[in-house]
Motif scaffolding. Sequence first.
Motif, PDB file in Angstrom:
ATOM      1  N   ALA A   1       0.709  -1.128   0.049  1.00 28.81           N
ATOM      2  CA  ALA A   1       0.159  -0.036   0.063  1.00 28.81           C
ATOM      3  C   ALA A   1       0.924   1.198  -0.152  1.00 28.81           C
ATOM      4  O   ALA A   1       1.995   1.330   0.636  1.00 28.81           O
ATOM      5  N   ASP A   2       0.540   2.327  -0.705  1.00 25.81           N
ATOM      6  CA  ASP A   2       0.988   3.672  -0.505  1.00 25.81           C
ATOM      7  C   ASP A   2      -0.094   4.601  -0.113  1.00 25.81           C
ATOM      8  O   ASP A   2       0.277   5.933   0.189  1.00 25.81           O
TER       9      ASP A   2
ATOM     10  N   GLU B   1       3.897   3.570  10.110  1.00 21.87           N
ATOM     11  CA  GLU B   1       5.273   4.283  10.297  1.00 21.87           C
ATOM     12  C   GLU B   1       6.511   3.362   9.481  1.00 21.87           C
ATOM     13  O   GLU B   1       7.305   4.089   9.000  1.00 21.87           O
ATOM     14  N   ALA B   2       6.494   2.282  10.072  1.00 22.55           N
ATOM     15  CA  ALA B   2       7.637   1.412   9.562  1.00 22.55           C
ATOM     16  C   ALA B   2       7.520   1.482   8.180  1.00 22.55           C
ATOM     17  O   ALA B   2       8.659   1.176   7.193  1.00 22.55           O
TER      18      ALA B   2
ATOM     19  N   LYS C   1      10.260   3.053   4.210  1.00 25.41           N
ATOM     20  CA  LYS C   1      10.775   2.336   2.993  1.00 25.41           C
ATOM     21  C   LYS C   1      10.093   3.202   1.659  1.00 25.41           C
ATOM     22  O   LYS C   1      10.985   3.097   0.657  1.00 25.41           O
ATOM     23  N   ARG C   2       9.045   3.827   1.807  1.00 25.63           N
ATOM     24  CA  ARG C   2       8.523   4.628   0.509  1.00 25.63           C
ATOM     25  C   ARG C   2       7.702   5.622   1.059  1.00 25.63           C
ATOM     26  O   ARG C   2       7.152   5.525   2.084  1.00 25.63           O
TER      27      ARG C   2
ATOM     28  N   LEU D   1      -5.941  14.406   4.942  1.00 22.95           N
ATOM     29  CA  LEU D   1      -4.961  13.804   4.422  1.00 22.95           C
ATOM     30  C   LEU D   1      -3.714  14.242   4.956  1.00 22.95           C
ATOM     31  O   LEU D   1      -3.375  15.223   5.110  1.00 22.95           O
ATOM     32  N   PHE D   2      -2.891  13.065   5.222  1.00 21.36           N
ATOM     33  CA  PHE D   2      -1.343  13.322   5.875  1.00 21.36           C
ATOM     34  C   PHE D   2      -0.485  12.505   4.724  1.00 21.36           C
ATOM     35  O   PHE D   2      -0.944  11.640   4.088  1.00 21.36           O
ATOM     36  N   ALA D   3       0.650  13.131   4.758  1.00 19.87           N
ATOM     37  CA  ALA D   3       1.700  12.503   3.896  1.00 19.87           C
ATOM     38  C   ALA D   3       2.984  12.205   4.799  1.00 19.87           C
ATOM     39  O   ALA D   3       3.089  13.217   5.737  1.00 19.87           O
ATOM     40  N   SER D   4       3.669  11.364   4.344  1.00 21.29           N
ATOM     41  CA  SER D   4       4.824  11.132   5.245  1.00 21.29           C
ATOM     42  C   SER D   4       5.835  12.099   4.813  1.00 21.29           C
ATOM     43  O   SER D   4       6.174  12.453   3.652  1.00 21.29           O
ATOM     44  N   VAL D   5       6.825  12.589   5.612  1.00 23.48           N
ATOM     45  CA  VAL D   5       7.924  13.482   5.567  1.00 23.48           C
ATOM     46  C   VAL D   5       9.240  12.481   5.728  1.00 23.48           C
ATOM     47  O   VAL D   5       9.234  11.647   6.024  1.00 23.48           O
TER      48      VAL D   5
END
Length: 286
Positions: free
Chosen positions: A219-220, A241-242, A246-247, A282-286
């Motif tokens: 999943a992304d 979080e893990a 990775k992506r 909506l959240f996006a990883s940083v």
Amino acid sequence: MQKPTTMAGMTDVPCAFLDLLETDAAWRDPGAFRWRADAMDRLDLLSLAMTDDVQRQRADALFDAMGAADEALFAALRAAIRGGEGKTALAPWLDIGEPVGAHYDALDALVAGILAVDEPAPDVSGLPADMVFYQPTPARHIVDAVRLAALTPGDHVLDLGSGLGHVPLLMRILSGATVTGVEREPAYVDGARAAALALGLDGVHFACADAREADVSKADVFYLFTPFIGAVLRDVVARIEAEARKRPLRVLALGPCTRTFARQPWLHSDAADPEAADRIILFASV
């Protein structure tokens, strides 16, 4: 489509309201779903006070006719979905404005009629601690989630706590994204799989599993409508979080769990209030 006659003030006069519905042909158009849904709600309220048998028979006949019009619409939209034209066919009903709140509206009735997912009685006798009783995501929030995340056929969405499968099914129809629903209740999973098969939808999958043990590697985009709280939510957040190490990942959250995601240092949101629980964030990883 002919514009339906206004119903303002008719709820106080049962006979006049019945006359209106019997003479105004506009609601008989399958596309007049929202007007028909409002009329059925008002007719239902009026029928509770009806004591005249003739009026009751007229009301019952109108209910049947309206139900038949709804079924014709649902059948046409299901055919469009099976033909790969679901997004276009649903477009007239997707003007959702600024969706907030946990209430349901006519769009939910439309989506439920189209998806036609059997709703079995779940076995909640062994519901683990920190698991939340199933509550469907209001359809307007699903539409908003697709828009906010700008989902495309290249995305893979994981819906954790997918229930009857409305989110994966509608997301697939509207975006073409691959969507997997994870749900611990087997009866819900069976119903969602049957609905996907009946609609001819590939690219949407359902896994019967605990979210803490589900495969999250593909999943992304993750979607959660607060399906669990406490330690279970903490464990699931740690798993996401893990994966974010990775992506790049996006998280779509609704309900009280939004506050948990808003406080994660590895996530960012451009929302005015990232902790708001009454809308999709909506959240996006940083």
